[in-house]
Write a protein that holds these residues in place. Structure first.
Motif, mmCIF file in Angstrom:
data_model
loop_
_atom_site.group_PDB
_atom_site.id
_atom_site.type_symbol
_atom_site.label_atom_id
_atom_site.label_comp_id
_atom_site.label_asym_id
_atom_site.label_seq_id
_atom_site.Cartn_x
_atom_site.Cartn_y
_atom_site.Cartn_z
ATOM 1 N N GLN A 107 0.804 0.270 34.873
ATOM 2 C CA GLN A 107 1.464 0.608 33.622
ATOM 3 C C GLN A 107 2.698 -0.255 33.472
ATOM 4 O OE1 GLN A 107 2.292 4.716 32.721
ATOM 5 N NE2 GLN A 107 3.473 4.176 30.909
ATOM 6 N N ASN A 155 -5.209 1.475 27.576
ATOM 7 C CA ASN A 155 -4.669 1.828 26.264
ATOM 8 C C ASN A 155 -3.308 1.189 26.045
ATOM 9 O OD1 ASN A 155 -6.347 4.007 24.841
ATOM 10 N ND2 ASN A 155 -6.348 4.623 26.989
ATOM 11 N N GLU A 156 -3.031 0.883 24.783
ATOM 12 C CA GLU A 156 -1.714 0.448 24.349
ATOM 13 C C GLU A 156 -1.411 1.222 23.075
ATOM 14 O OE1 GLU A 156 0.836 -3.553 23.263
ATOM 15 O OE2 GLU A 156 -1.333 -3.605 22.969
ATOM 16 N N GLU A 157 -0.488 2.161 23.165
ATOM 17 C CA GLU A 157 -0.139 2.999 22.015
ATOM 18 C C GLU A 157 -1.393 3.569 21.344
ATOM 19 O OE1 GLU A 157 3.320 1.999 19.541
ATOM 20 O OE2 GLU A 157 3.243 0.047 20.542
ATOM 21 N N CYS A 158 -2.263 4.160 22.131
ATOM 22 C CA CYS A 158 -3.501 4.828 21.677
ATOM 23 C C CYS A 158 -4.614 3.872 21.246
ATOM 24 C CB CYS A 158 -3.209 5.835 20.568
ATOM 25 S SG CYS A 158 -2.101 7.146 21.104
ATOM 26 N N ASP A 159 -4.409 2.566 21.324
ATOM 27 C CA ASP A 159 -5.471 1.609 21.015
ATOM 28 C C ASP A 159 -6.159 1.175 22.303
ATOM 29 O OD1 ASP A 159 -4.953 1.539 18.264
ATOM 30 O OD2 ASP A 159 -3.429 -0.021 18.503
ATOM 31 N N HIS A 160 -7.492 1.094 22.272
ATOM 32 C CA HIS A 160 -8.259 0.627 23.412
ATOM 33 C C HIS A 160 -7.999 -0.866 23.606
ATOM 34 C CE1 HIS A 160 -12.093 -0.714 25.398
ATOM 35 N NE2 HIS A 160 -11.632 0.187 26.229
ATOM 36 N N ASP A 220 8.760 3.743 29.687
ATOM 37 C CA ASP A 220 8.148 5.043 29.929
ATOM 38 C C ASP A 220 8.230 5.437 31.398
ATOM 39 O OD1 ASP A 220 6.804 7.335 28.958
ATOM 40 O OD2 ASP A 220 4.880 6.510 29.605
ATOM 41 N N LEU A 233 4.133 0.511 27.058
ATOM 42 C CA LEU A 233 3.182 1.498 26.544
ATOM 43 C C LEU A 233 1.742 1.094 26.832
ATOM 44 C CD1 LEU A 233 4.970 2.258 23.162
ATOM 45 C CD2 LEU A 233 5.097 3.541 25.308
#
Length: 107
Positions: A39, A67-72, A23, A42
Protein backbone atom coordinates in the motif's frame (compact mmCIF):
# COMPACT_ATOMS: atom_id res chain seq x y z
CA UNK A 1 19.51 -12.17 -1.01
CA UNK A 2 16.32 -12.43 0.93
CA UNK A 3 13.42 -10.33 -0.32
CA UNK A 4 10.94 -11.69 2.22
CA UNK A 5 9.52 -9.45 4.90
CA UNK A 6 7.93 -6.04 5.18
CA UNK A 7 9.72 -3.04 3.70
CA UNK A 8 8.72 0.57 4.47
CA UNK A 9 8.71 2.81 1.39
CA UNK A 10 10.52 6.07 2.19
CA UNK A 11 10.93 7.65 -1.25
CA UNK A 12 8.95 7.57 -4.50
CA UNK A 13 9.81 9.20 -7.81
CA UNK A 14 6.30 10.50 -8.65
CA UNK A 15 4.71 11.12 -5.26
CA UNK A 16 5.81 12.92 -2.12
CA UNK A 17 5.70 11.56 1.42
CA UNK A 18 2.47 13.41 2.23
CA UNK A 19 0.74 11.33 -0.45
CA UNK A 20 2.40 7.94 -0.15
CA UNK A 21 2.04 7.87 3.66
CA UNK A 22 -1.41 9.53 3.80
CA UNK A 23 -3.39 6.47 4.96
CA UNK A 24 -0.70 4.18 6.43
CA UNK A 25 3.10 3.98 6.42
CA UNK A 26 3.73 2.97 2.77
CA UNK A 27 5.03 -0.60 2.50
CA UNK A 28 5.56 -3.69 0.42
CA UNK A 29 5.45 -7.16 1.99
CA UNK A 30 6.90 -10.22 0.27
CA UNK A 31 6.05 -13.66 1.66
CA UNK A 32 8.26 -16.78 1.39
CA UNK A 33 5.87 -18.20 -1.26
CA UNK A 34 6.59 -15.16 -3.52
CA UNK A 35 3.14 -13.69 -2.90
CA UNK A 36 2.58 -10.46 -1.01
CA UNK A 37 0.81 -7.13 -0.75
CA UNK A 38 1.50 -3.40 -0.65
CA UNK A 39 0.00 0.00 0.00
CA UNK A 40 1.07 3.53 -0.80
CA UNK A 41 -1.25 6.50 -0.76
CA UNK A 42 -4.71 5.33 -1.80
CA UNK A 43 -3.32 2.40 -3.81
CA UNK A 44 -3.23 -1.10 -2.36
CA UNK A 45 -3.04 -4.57 -3.81
CA UNK A 46 -1.78 -8.13 -3.89
CA UNK A 47 1.39 -9.22 -5.63
CA UNK A 48 2.44 -12.46 -7.31
CA UNK A 49 6.13 -12.69 -8.09
CA UNK A 50 9.24 -14.69 -8.77
CA UNK A 51 12.97 -14.26 -8.38
CA UNK A 52 14.80 -13.69 -11.66
CA UNK A 53 18.57 -13.88 -12.09
CA UNK A 54 20.37 -11.18 -14.10
CA UNK A 55 24.07 -10.67 -14.77
CA UNK A 56 24.17 -7.91 -12.13
CA UNK A 57 22.17 -9.82 -9.48
CA UNK A 58 18.72 -11.08 -8.55
CA UNK A 59 15.42 -9.24 -8.83
CA UNK A 60 12.02 -10.04 -7.45
CA UNK A 61 9.64 -9.33 -10.35
CA UNK A 62 5.90 -9.26 -9.82
CA UNK A 63 2.49 -8.52 -11.20
CA UNK A 64 -0.08 -6.85 -8.98
CA UNK A 65 -3.80 -6.25 -8.79
CA UNK A 66 -5.66 -3.93 -6.47
CA UNK A 67 -7.56 -0.70 -5.96
CA UNK A 68 -6.95 3.02 -6.22
CA UNK A 69 -9.74 5.10 -4.70
CA UNK A 70 -12.27 2.30 -5.41
CA UNK A 71 -11.10 1.82 -9.03
CA UNK A 72 -9.72 -1.57 -10.09
CA UNK A 73 -6.05 -1.21 -11.10
CA UNK A 74 -3.26 -3.61 -11.96
CA UNK A 75 0.29 -3.63 -13.23
CA UNK A 76 3.75 -4.98 -12.67
CA UNK A 77 6.93 -4.13 -10.85
CA UNK A 78 10.26 -5.27 -9.54
CA UNK A 79 12.60 -4.87 -6.58
CA UNK A 80 16.26 -5.54 -6.03
CA UNK A 81 18.50 -5.27 -2.99
CA UNK A 82 20.33 -1.95 -3.27
CA UNK A 83 22.31 -2.33 -0.04
CA UNK A 84 21.83 -4.13 3.26
CA UNK A 85 18.18 -3.70 4.30
CA UNK A 86 17.38 -1.30 1.42
CA UNK A 87 15.27 -2.16 -1.64
CA UNK A 88 15.12 -0.28 -4.90
CA UNK A 89 12.15 -0.96 -7.13
CA UNK A 90 9.40 0.22 -9.42
CA UNK A 91 5.61 0.04 -9.52
CA UNK A 92 4.03 0.21 -13.00
CA UNK A 93 0.33 0.79 -13.62
CA UNK A 94 -1.08 -0.91 -16.73
CA UNK A 95 -1.63 1.89 -19.29
CA UNK A 96 -0.64 4.48 -16.68
CA UNK A 97 2.06 5.88 -14.43
CA UNK A 98 5.19 4.18 -13.21
CA UNK A 99 7.31 5.21 -10.26
CA UNK A 100 10.58 4.04 -8.81
CA UNK A 101 10.86 3.79 -5.04
CA UNK A 102 13.21 3.05 -2.16
CA UNK A 103 12.25 1.01 0.91
CA UNK A 104 13.89 -0.05 4.18
CA UNK A 105 13.36 -3.39 5.89
CA UNK A 106 10.91 -2.97 8.78
CA UNK A 107 12.34 -3.82 12.18
Amino acid sequence: MDFTGTWHIYEMELWDEDYFNMDVQAYITIEPDNMGYFQFGLVYGDIDGRIVEYADGKRFEFTWEGNEECDHVFGSGWVKIKQKDVLEGEFRFHLGDSSTFLARRAK
